[in-house]
Design an enzyme around this catalytic site. Structure first.
Site, PDB file in Angstrom:
ATOM      1  N   SER A 176       0.790  -1.218   0.000  1.00 59.39           N
ATOM      2  CA  SER A 176       0.000   0.000   0.000  1.00 59.39           C
ATOM      3  C   SER A 176       0.827   1.276   0.000  1.00 59.39           C
ATOM      4  O   SER A 176       0.383   2.289  -0.523  1.00 59.39           O
ATOM      5  CB  SER A 176      -0.963  -0.003   1.189  1.00 59.39           C
ATOM      6  OG  SER A 176      -0.264  -0.212   2.400  1.00 59.39           O
ATOM      7  N   HIS A 204      -5.246  -3.082  -2.898  1.00 61.25           N
ATOM      8  CA  HIS A 204      -4.796  -2.162  -3.953  1.00 61.25           C
ATOM      9  C   HIS A 204      -4.612  -2.826  -5.306  1.00 61.25           C
ATOM     10  O   HIS A 204      -4.177  -2.178  -6.258  1.00 61.25           O
ATOM     11  CB  HIS A 204      -3.504  -1.467  -3.519  1.00 61.25           C
ATOM     12  CG  HIS A 204      -3.674  -0.673  -2.267  1.00 61.25           C
ATOM     13  ND1 HIS A 204      -4.186   0.606  -2.267  1.00 61.25           N
ATOM     14  CD2 HIS A 204      -3.463  -0.991  -0.968  1.00 61.25           C
ATOM     15  CE1 HIS A 204      -4.259   1.052  -1.021  1.00 61.25           C
ATOM     16  NE2 HIS A 204      -3.817   0.100  -0.216  1.00 61.25           N
ATOM     17  N   LYS A 236     -11.654   1.173  -1.910  1.00 59.45           N
ATOM     18  CA  LYS A 236     -10.607   1.711  -2.782  1.00 59.45           C
ATOM     19  C   LYS A 236     -11.122   1.725  -4.222  1.00 59.45           C
ATOM     20  O   LYS A 236     -11.983   2.522  -4.526  1.00 59.45           O
ATOM     21  CB  LYS A 236      -9.329   0.941  -2.555  1.00 59.45           C
ATOM     22  CG  LYS A 236      -8.700   1.478  -1.258  1.00 59.45           C
ATOM     23  CD  LYS A 236      -7.959   0.553  -0.416  1.00 59.45           C
ATOM     24  CE  LYS A 236      -7.647   1.280   0.900  1.00 59.45           C
ATOM     25  NZ  LYS A 236      -7.162   0.385   1.932  1.00 59.45           N
TER      26      LYS A 236
HETATM   27  C1  LIG Z   1      -7.082   0.145   3.324  1.00 59.89           C
HETATM   28  C2  LIG Z   1      -6.460  -1.169   3.605  1.00 59.89           C
HETATM   29  C3  LIG Z   1      -7.020  -2.045   4.539  1.00 59.89           C
HETATM   30  C4  LIG Z   1      -8.152  -1.631   5.439  1.00 59.89           C
HETATM   31  O1  LIG Z   1      -9.353  -1.607   4.746  1.00 59.89           O
HETATM   32  P1  LIG Z   1     -10.521  -0.701   5.334  1.00 59.89           P
HETATM   33  O2  LIG Z   1     -11.737  -1.209   4.637  1.00 59.89           O
HETATM   34  O3  LIG Z   1     -10.186   0.698   4.984  1.00 59.89           O
HETATM   35  O4  LIG Z   1     -10.552  -0.945   6.808  1.00 59.89           O
HETATM   36  C5  LIG Z   1      -6.464  -3.284   4.680  1.00 59.89           C
HETATM   37  N1  LIG Z   1      -5.381  -3.654   3.956  1.00 59.89           N
HETATM   38  C6  LIG Z   1      -4.803  -2.833   3.067  1.00 59.89           C
HETATM   39  C7  LIG Z   1      -3.610  -3.301   2.307  1.00 59.89           C
HETATM   40  C8  LIG Z   1      -5.315  -1.561   2.865  1.00 59.89           C
HETATM   41  O5  LIG Z   1      -4.729  -0.730   2.021  1.00 59.89           O
END
Ligand SMILES: *Cc1c(COP(=O)(O)O)cnc(C)c1O
Length: 390
Positions: A176, A204, A236
Site C-alpha cells: 500500500s 490495492h 478503494k
Molecule cells: C485500506 C487497507 C485495509 C483496510 O481496509 P478498510 O476497509 O479501509 O478498513 C487493509 N489492507 C490494506 C492493504 C489496505 O490498504
C-alpha cells in the site's frame, strides 16, 4: 489528562504530528480542502467510482427500499438479499467458491487471523504488510514472525527456525505504501512446500490489476487452490466501503462460525451493498477506466523520471517519491498544497524510520493535463533535489 500533553509535544517535535484536513464537496480530484481549491493526488478511488452517477443512484435506491441501517448483525437479522447478491457477485468476480462481506478491511483481516489461528500455530508476515494485517497477526493466538520485504530466502529461513502446528503466510498483493507487487507465484510454491495457508490482502490490486480488474491473483494466474485466502476491500477501486474474504466453502463457513469481527457487529447498510453491486457492474462495462489509468501511470513515470526524482519502482497507481526525512516530506507536501495539489506526506510509523515519502496515487478520474501540472509543480518544488544533490 496526566502525561498526555508531554507525549503529544514530543510527537510534534519529531515531525510526526498528524492532523485532519476538512474536505468539501464530492469525492473527485477537484475539490476543496480546508477551503482551498486543490487537485487531489492521494485518494484510493483508483477508478473514479466513488462519485459515479450509477453508483450514487444505486445507493439512493437501496436507501429508498431498505432504509439506512441494517438493524442487526448478519447472523441475527441484518443479512439482506442485497448483501447476499453482492457476495455471490464478488465470488464470481474473483473466481472463487464463496465470498463473505465484512464491515471493513481492518475487521476482515483481524477476523481471518483470529478465526483460523490457534495456540501452537505461526503466522508469517511481510515486514511491509498493511498495519491491519500486522495487528491481526500480533493479536492472534499464533506465534508472530516477520520476514524481509518480498524476500523468499528470508521467509524460508524463518520457517527453518520456528516450530508450529499450522502456518499462515500473509502478504499484501500490492504494497500500500510502496506500490510494488508481492512475488505471489513463488510465495504460493513455498506455502505448498511447507503445507502452509497463504493469505493475500488485495486492497490495492482489485479493480486495478488483471483482466477486468480482477486483481493481483488474476494478474499472476493464481487460483483458489494456490492462494486459499483472498481479502479485498471495497473502499478503494470499488469506490464504496467495506470488505470481503473469498475462498472455499470451509473457509467461509469457518469465518461465519468463528470470526468475532464478523459475528459481533452490525451488518453494513444494505444500500451500501447495492452501491457496490453497481460499482462492479460499471467496472465490467467501462473498460476505458483501467486503460486511461494505465496511460496516466505511464505518463507520470516518464515525467518524474525525466525530472530525476527518486520514484519507487511501481507499475500500479501508487507512485511514491522517497524522501527519507519526515519533516522534509511534510514541507514538500505543504509546498505542493500552496500550488494547488494535495499529496500526503507518509511518515513513520506508517512506513519504516527514515523512509518518509510522498505517496502519489493516480485515478481514472484524473485528466492528463492534471498529471502534467502536478509534474511541473514537483519539478518546481523538488527539482533541486534531483540527482542525489540533497
Ligand atoms: C485500506 C487497507 C485495509 C483496510 O481496509 P478498510 O476497509 O479501509 O478498513 C487493509 N489492507 C490494506 C492493504 C489496505 O490498504
Amino acid at each position: 489528562m496526566k502525561g498526555l500533553r508531554e507525549r503529544l509535544e514530543k510527537h510534534r517535535g519529531a515531525g510526526l504530528y498528524r492532523s485532519r484536513r476538512l474536505a468539501q464537496g464530492a469525492q473527485k480530484p477537484e475539490r476543496a480542502l480546508d477551503g482551498r481549491r486543490i487537485v487531489n493526488f492521494c485518494s484510493n478511488d483508483y477508478l473514479g467510482l466513488a462519485n459515479h452517477p450509477e453508483v450514487v443512484a444505486a445507493f439512493r435506491r437501496g436507501a429508498d427500499h431498505y432504509g439506512v441501517g441494517s438493524g442487526s448483525a448478519h447472523l441475527v437479522a441484518g443479512h439482506t438479499g442485497a448483501h447476499h447478491a453482492l457476495e455471490e457477485e464478488l465470488a464470481d468476480f474473483t473466481g472463487r467458491s464463496r465470498a463473505l462481506l465484512f464491515s471493513t478491511g481492518y475487521m476482515a483481516n483481524l477476523g481471518v487471523a483470529h478465526a483460523l489461528l490457534r495456540r501452537g500455530d505461526a503466522v508469517f508476515e511481510d515486514r511491509l504488510n498493511h498495519a491491519s494485517l500486522l495487528d491481526a497477526g500480533l493479536t492472534s493466538a499464533a506465534h508472530f514472525v516477520r520476514y524481509g520485504h518480498a524476500d523468499l530466502a528470508s521467509l524460508e529461513s524463518r520457517f527453518a527456525n520456528v516450530e508450529f502446528r499450522q502456518a499462515l503466510i500473509v502478504t499484501d498483493g500490492v504494497f500500500s505504501m510502496d506500490g510494488d507487487i508481492a512475488p505471489l507465484p513463488a510465495l504460493s510454491r513455498l506455502a505448498e512446500r511447507h503445507d502452509a495457508w497463504l493469505m493475500v490482502d488485495d486492497a490495492h490490486g482489485l479493480g486495478v490489476l488483471g483482466e477486468f480488474g480482477r486483481g493481483t491473483l488474476q494478474h499472476f494466474g493464481l487460483d483458489q487452490r494456490q492462494v486459499p485466502i483472498l481479502m479485498g476491500t471495497l473502499g478503494k477501486a470499488f469506490g464504496t466501503f467495506g470488505a470481503f474474504v473469498a475462498g472455499e466453502e470451509d473457509l467461509i463457513e469457518s469465518l461465519i462460525q468463528f470470526a468475532r469481527t464478523y459475528i459481533y457487529t452490525t451488518a453494513p447498510p444494505p444500500a451500501l451493498a447495492e452501491a457496490t453491486r453497481a460499482a462492479l457492474a460499471v467496472l465490467r462495462k467501462e473498460g476505458w477506466r483501467s486503460t486511461h489509468l494505465q496511460t496516466l501511470v505511464d505518463r507520470f513515470r516518464k515525467g518524474v523520471t525525466s525530472i530525476g526524482l527518486p520514484v519507487l519502482d511501481s507499475i500500479t497507481p501508487i507512485q511514491p517519491i522517497l524522501l527519507g526525512d519526515a519533516e522534509q516530506a511534510r514541507q514538500v507536501s505543504e509546498a505542493l498544497l500552496e500550488r494547488g495539489f494535495y499529496v500526503a506526506a507518509i511518515r513513520p510509523p506508517t512506513v519504516p524510520q527514515r523512509s518518509a515519502r510522498l505517496r502519489i496515487t493516480l485515478s481514472a478520474a484524473h485528466k492528463e493535463s492534471q498529471v502534467d501540472r502536478l509534474l511541473a509543480a514537483l519539478a518546481d518544488t523538488m527539482g533541486g533535489r534531483a540527482g542525489g544533490g540533497g
